[in-house]
Design a protein around this motif. Structure first.
Motif, PDB file in Angstrom:
ATOM      1  N   PRO A 106      12.912 -79.270  32.606  1.00  0.00           N
ATOM      2  CA  PRO A 106      12.619 -80.702  32.446  1.00  0.00           C
ATOM      3  C   PRO A 106      13.780 -81.598  32.859  1.00  0.00           C
ATOM      4  O   PRO A 106      13.576 -82.717  33.314  1.00  0.00           O
ATOM      5  CB  PRO A 106      12.325 -80.825  30.946  1.00  0.00           C
ATOM      6  N   LEU A 107      15.018 -81.098  32.714  1.00  0.00           N
ATOM      7  CA  LEU A 107      16.151 -81.928  33.101  1.00  0.00           C
ATOM      8  C   LEU A 107      16.160 -82.186  34.602  1.00  0.00           C
ATOM      9  O   LEU A 107      16.496 -83.285  35.060  1.00  0.00           O
ATOM     10  CB  LEU A 107      17.453 -81.249  32.670  1.00  0.00           C
ATOM     11  N   PHE A 108      15.793 -81.155  35.410  1.00  0.00           N
ATOM     12  CA  PHE A 108      15.763 -81.316  36.856  1.00  0.00           C
ATOM     13  C   PHE A 108      14.515 -82.046  37.310  1.00  0.00           C
ATOM     14  O   PHE A 108      14.562 -82.922  38.160  1.00  0.00           O
ATOM     15  CB  PHE A 108      15.835 -79.939  37.544  1.00  0.00           C
ATOM     16  N   LEU A 109      13.381 -81.695  36.721  1.00  0.00           N
ATOM     17  CA  LEU A 109      12.134 -82.297  37.145  1.00  0.00           C
ATOM     18  C   LEU A 109      11.998 -83.726  36.675  1.00  0.00           C
ATOM     19  O   LEU A 109      11.197 -84.485  37.204  1.00  0.00           O
ATOM     20  CB  LEU A 109      10.960 -81.460  36.636  1.00  0.00           C
ATOM     21  N   GLY A 110      12.778 -84.107  35.676  1.00  0.00           N
ATOM     22  CA  GLY A 110      12.724 -85.489  35.228  1.00  0.00           C
ATOM     23  C   GLY A 110      13.217 -86.435  36.297  1.00  0.00           C
ATOM     24  O   GLY A 110      12.787 -87.574  36.398  1.00  0.00           O
ATOM     25  N   SER A 111      14.184 -85.995  37.114  1.00  0.00           N
ATOM     26  CA  SER A 111      14.678 -86.790  38.248  1.00  0.00           C
ATOM     27  C   SER A 111      14.298 -86.107  39.548  1.00  0.00           C
ATOM     28  O   SER A 111      15.134 -85.813  40.385  1.00  0.00           O
ATOM     29  CB  SER A 111      16.196 -86.953  38.161  1.00  0.00           C
ATOM     30  N   LEU A 112      13.009 -85.855  39.702  1.00  0.00           N
ATOM     31  CA  LEU A 112      12.519 -85.072  40.830  1.00  0.00           C
ATOM     32  C   LEU A 112      12.783 -85.755  42.169  1.00  0.00           C
ATOM     33  O   LEU A 112      13.202 -85.137  43.138  1.00  0.00           O
ATOM     34  CB  LEU A 112      11.017 -84.825  40.664  1.00  0.00           C
ATOM     35  N   ALA A 113      12.574 -87.087  42.217  1.00  0.00           N
ATOM     36  CA  ALA A 113      12.726 -87.794  43.486  1.00  0.00           C
ATOM     37  C   ALA A 113      14.151 -87.701  43.998  1.00  0.00           C
ATOM     38  O   ALA A 113      14.395 -87.484  45.171  1.00  0.00           O
ATOM     39  CB  ALA A 113      12.308 -89.252  43.324  1.00  0.00           C
ATOM     40  N   GLY A 114      15.117 -87.890  43.138  1.00  0.00           N
ATOM     41  CA  GLY A 114      16.494 -87.835  43.588  1.00  0.00           C
ATOM     42  C   GLY A 114      16.920 -86.443  43.968  1.00  0.00           C
ATOM     43  O   GLY A 114      17.660 -86.251  44.903  1.00  0.00           O
ATOM     44  N   ALA A 115      16.465 -85.418  43.270  1.00  0.00           N
ATOM     45  CA  ALA A 115      16.882 -84.053  43.561  1.00  0.00           C
ATOM     46  C   ALA A 115      16.273 -83.536  44.841  1.00  0.00           C
ATOM     47  O   ALA A 115      16.834 -82.655  45.474  1.00  0.00           O
ATOM     48  CB  ALA A 115      16.518 -83.146  42.397  1.00  0.00           C
ATOM     49  N   MET A 116      15.097 -84.050  45.277  1.00  0.00           N
ATOM     50  CA  MET A 116      14.425 -83.551  46.476  1.00  0.00           C
ATOM     51  C   MET A 116      15.002 -84.133  47.749  1.00  0.00           C
ATOM     52  O   MET A 116      14.691 -83.658  48.826  1.00  0.00           O
ATOM     53  CB  MET A 116      12.926 -83.872  46.409  1.00  0.00           C
ATOM     54  N   CYS A 117      15.781 -85.163  47.692  1.00  0.00           N
ATOM     55  CA  CYS A 117      16.324 -85.805  48.889  1.00  0.00           C
ATOM     56  C   CYS A 117      17.618 -85.106  49.301  1.00  0.00           C
ATOM     57  O   CYS A 117      18.592 -85.091  48.546  1.00  0.00           O
ATOM     58  CB  CYS A 117      16.582 -87.284  48.615  1.00  0.00           C
ATOM     59  N   PRO A 118      17.685 -84.509  50.498  1.00  0.00           N
ATOM     60  CA  PRO A 118      18.898 -83.799  50.921  1.00  0.00           C
ATOM     61  C   PRO A 118      20.075 -84.752  51.094  1.00  0.00           C
ATOM     62  O   PRO A 118      19.906 -85.967  51.187  1.00  0.00           O
ATOM     63  CB  PRO A 118      18.484 -83.179  52.264  1.00  0.00           C
ATOM     64  N   ARG A 135      22.926 -86.974  52.771  1.00  0.00           N
ATOM     65  CA  ARG A 135      22.949 -87.818  53.961  1.00  0.00           C
ATOM     66  C   ARG A 135      21.563 -88.282  54.383  1.00  0.00           C
ATOM     67  O   ARG A 135      21.362 -88.692  55.529  1.00  0.00           O
ATOM     68  CB  ARG A 135      23.632 -87.106  55.130  1.00  0.00           C
ATOM     69  N   CYS A 136      20.607 -88.199  53.529  1.00  0.00           N
ATOM     70  CA  CYS A 136      19.250 -88.657  53.819  1.00  0.00           C
ATOM     71  C   CYS A 136      18.898 -89.822  52.908  1.00  0.00           C
ATOM     72  O   CYS A 136      19.492 -90.001  51.844  1.00  0.00           O
ATOM     73  CB  CYS A 136      18.229 -87.523  53.631  1.00  0.00           C
ATOM     74  N   GLU A 137      17.934 -90.592  53.325  1.00  0.00           N
ATOM     75  CA  GLU A 137      17.414 -91.689  52.539  1.00  0.00           C
ATOM     76  C   GLU A 137      15.933 -91.454  52.317  1.00  0.00           C
ATOM     77  O   GLU A 137      15.174 -91.335  53.282  1.00  0.00           O
ATOM     78  CB  GLU A 137      17.645 -93.023  53.241  1.00  0.00           C
TER      79      GLU A 137
END
Length: 666
Positions: free
Chosen positions: A105-117, A119-121
């Motif tokens: 839940p700690l990682f999936l709670g901020s799913l959008a930020g963790a999925m962005c590699p 140097r990417c936006e």
């Protein structure tokens, strides 16, 4: 805590891991293989573990969808390092599972930020991901699966395999400026919503058959600046029935389809180009075509724009553009080696509006070929070795708006009637013609809509006010001409001064925001002569230089010359009127020559010996004298009018009023 759970915890923290032989028998076979975990792989491991116990975690719908997507991946589709990560996660230690349940839940709670590699936006609201110049080597698979726009320009991606299947909702994909070498068959099989695909500036040498078979909604395909040598293999364009724009410029193509047979009067529908029947724009610039690809163009009945610039075309024949191309509006043939065009080569292009024939080997204006283009609005003949523009050179081009005849290195003469029929002409660019020393008088006076004229970089020494339609011009360029600043340019000097005075009388705010017009700067014209004023703008030249007032000495000299010419003319006329020898032809003394001379200038009287005798007498003794008369030899002549001749004959010389029976010879 068991060893496996410790290793997994380290993976989730983004650390390098390596299983220990003494603490974990299940992980012993990975003892010699260290795996460098990136943060996104740790997220995949946690998603994999949590997906097996969905009841134990409180996931959002989007997170659950992502975890199912990750679980559905096949091992054979993943690189070796990723396959190993999932095998490590197969340690079914109860403690490890509990740790994952707590950490997921700690990682999936901020799913959008963790999925962005890095140097990417990533913009999940707009479903846009931009990873330009991010030094990526593969297409990331941890992006939002619902993403619609992905920009990967300027990376080091060598292959799109194993990654495209994760993004089925793509609308636009840009992988330009990477190191792609080929496009395999079925590569975009799952991208049925994709509308824009840009794979330009790569190292692609081959396009496999059916490489685009899944792109049923694709509208724009950019394959420019690659190294494609052939696109005529069977089925290359299969599936592109909805394609509107195809850019194949700057490759190594010499054909678009294999040779096909004709069926009666129509082309074979099984041609490789048949799927491109809805194509509207085709760009083939910078290839090695020796002839237009007519066999492929015959199927493109919806084509509006065709680019064949910078190829190896030398001749345009009657079959170059088939009858099915009646909708074509723009044709670019710039930068080829075209030296001749057949009279009917453009006869099928009835709706063509823009034609670029610049930088070829055309030596004269192809009037007959151009006359077939009744809808032409924009014509460019710049950069050709044309030496003369003949009368009515642009005949029948009644819709012509813009004409470019610049960089004609051999141009020396333009006929004043060259533009007579171009009544809708709005812009003329006649620039950089180093041999053009004179502008024809009233060249533009048949063009009532002309507002822009560019005459830069020619060899014009003077320009008359009558050569240009000054009242309607909005733009005039005269820079870089060797103009002689004398009284012949007084009109231009006065025009610039008058415009400057009008500008100075305006309010200061409008003056500050004002852009100088051509009239205020005399069209950028500068003086070449006299030498002290070389490089000086015409509107800054001293008034005495361009003034037309003459000194007393000049007036006296001109008056003397005129009087001398007048006196000489009067003397010549007086001498000729007095019968001087300069004013009549030399004759011989023989009677026959004199008689022949008179016959040429006077009506011939009746043939008689008496007439000839009188003729001799008249020329020897009487000069031109009064009118001559003759009588019939049998007629009796009064003694007072008889004159004897040397041979005994008689001549009658009577006045016309004396007798009506006498003929009169003047």
């Amino acid at each position: 805590m068991p060893a496996c759970s410790t290793s997994l915890k380290r993976q989730l923290d983004g650390l390098d891991i390596g299983c220990h032989q003494k603490t974990c028998r299940r992980c012993r076979k990975y003892r010699r293989k260290a795996i460098s975990f990136q943060p996104f792989l740790s997220l995949e491991i946690s998603s994999y573990s949590v997906a097996r116990n969905e009841e134990a975690s409180n996931l959002s719908p989007k997170a659950a969808l992502h975890t199912k997507q990750v679980v559905s991946m096949k091992n054979e589709q993943l690189p070796g390092s990723r396959r190993s990560s999932f095998q490590i996660a197969s340690c079914r230690s109860t403690g490890a599972m509990r740790v994952l349940w707590w950490l997921a839940p700690l990682f999936l709670g901020s799913l959008a930020g963790a999925m962005c590699p890095p140097r990417c936006e990533c913009d999940d609201a707009a479903l846009v991901v931009s990873c330009e110049d991010a030094q990526l080597e593969v297409l990331p698979i941890q992006l939002n699966p619902e993403v619609e726009t992905v920009r990967l320009r300027g990376n080091r991606i060598a292959s799109l395999e194993f990654s495209m299947a994760f993004y089925t909702r793509l609308r636009s994909l840009d992988v330009s400026a990477n190191v792609l070498q080929n496009l395999g068959p079925g590569l975009f099989q799952d991208q049925r919503r994709l509308m824009e695909l840009n794979v330009s500036n790569n190292a692609i040498t081959m396009i496999s058959p059916e490489a685009f078979s899944g792109l049923t909604d694709l509208r724009a395909l950019d394959l420019s600046s690659n190294q494609i040598t052939s696109a005529s293999e069977g089925g290359v364009w299969k599936g592109l029935e909805s394609l509107w724009e195809l850019d194949l410029s700057h490759n190594r193509l010499d054909a678009l389809s294999a040779e096909v047979r004709r069926k009666s009067s129509r082309w074979d529908d099984d041609s490789d180009c048949a799927p491109l029947r809805n194509l509207r724009t085709l760009i083939l610039d910078g290839n090695i075509f020796s002839f237009p690809p007519s066999n492929c163009l015959a199927h493109l009945d919806s084509l509006r724009q065709l680019g064949l610039a910078d190829n190896r075309l030398t001749f345009i024949g009657e079959e170059a553009f088939p009858a099915t191309m009646g909708e074509l509006q723009t044709l670019n043939l710039q930068g080829n080696q075209i030296a001749s065009l057949t009279p009917n080569c453009f006869s099928n292009l009835t709706k063509l509006q823009v034609l670029d024939l610049s930088d070829n080997n055309i030596t004269f204006v192809p009037t007959t070929s151009l006359a077939r283009l009744g809808a032409l609005q924009d014509l460019d003949l710049s950069g050709n070795p044309i030496s003369r523009i003949a009368p009515l050179a642009f005949q029948a081009l009644f819709e012509l708006r813009r004409l470019r005849v610049s960089r004609l290195s051999e141009l020396e003469h333009i006929d004043p009637r060259a533009l007579v029929e171009n009544v809708r002409l709005e812009e003329v660019r006649l620039e950089l013609c180093p041999r053009l020393k004179r502008l024809p008088p009233r060249l533009f006076h048949s063009n009532p809509l002309l507002t822009r004229v560019a005459l830069r970089g020619n060899a014009l020494q003077t320009i008359s006010a009558g050569d240009l339609p000054l009242r309607q011009l909005r733009f005039l360029a005269l820079a870089d001409n060797p103009l002689r600043c004398n009284c012949s340019l007084l009109w231009l000097w006065k025009l610039a001064r008058s415009s400057a005075q009008k500008l100075a009388s305006r309010n200061p705010p409008s003056y500050g925001n004002h852009t100088p017009t051509w009239a205020e700067t005399a069209g950028g014209a500068t003086c070449w002569e006299p030498v002290p004023l070389r490089g000086t703008p015409v509107y800054k030249a001293p008034e005495e230089t361009v003034g037309c007032e003459a000194s007393w000495a000049t007036v006296l000299m001109v008056t003397g010359v005129v009087l001398s010419l007048f006196t000489l003319t009067c003397a010549i006329l007086f001498y000729c009127g007095g019968g001087g020898r300069w004013c009549r032809a030399e004759t011989t003394d023989t009677p026959s020559s004199r008689i022949n001379g008179i016959k040429e200038h006077y009506p011939q009287p009746p043939s008689s010996n008496m007439y000839h005798q009188h003729h001799l007498l008249h020329h020897h003794h009487m000069g031109l004298g009064p009118p001559h008369m003759w009588t019939d030899p049998d007629q009796v002549v009064p003694p007072e009018y008889e004159y004897a001749t040397t041979d005994g004959g008689l001549i009658s010389v009577k006045k016309p009023s004396t007798s009506n029976s006498l003929g009169v010879y003047v």
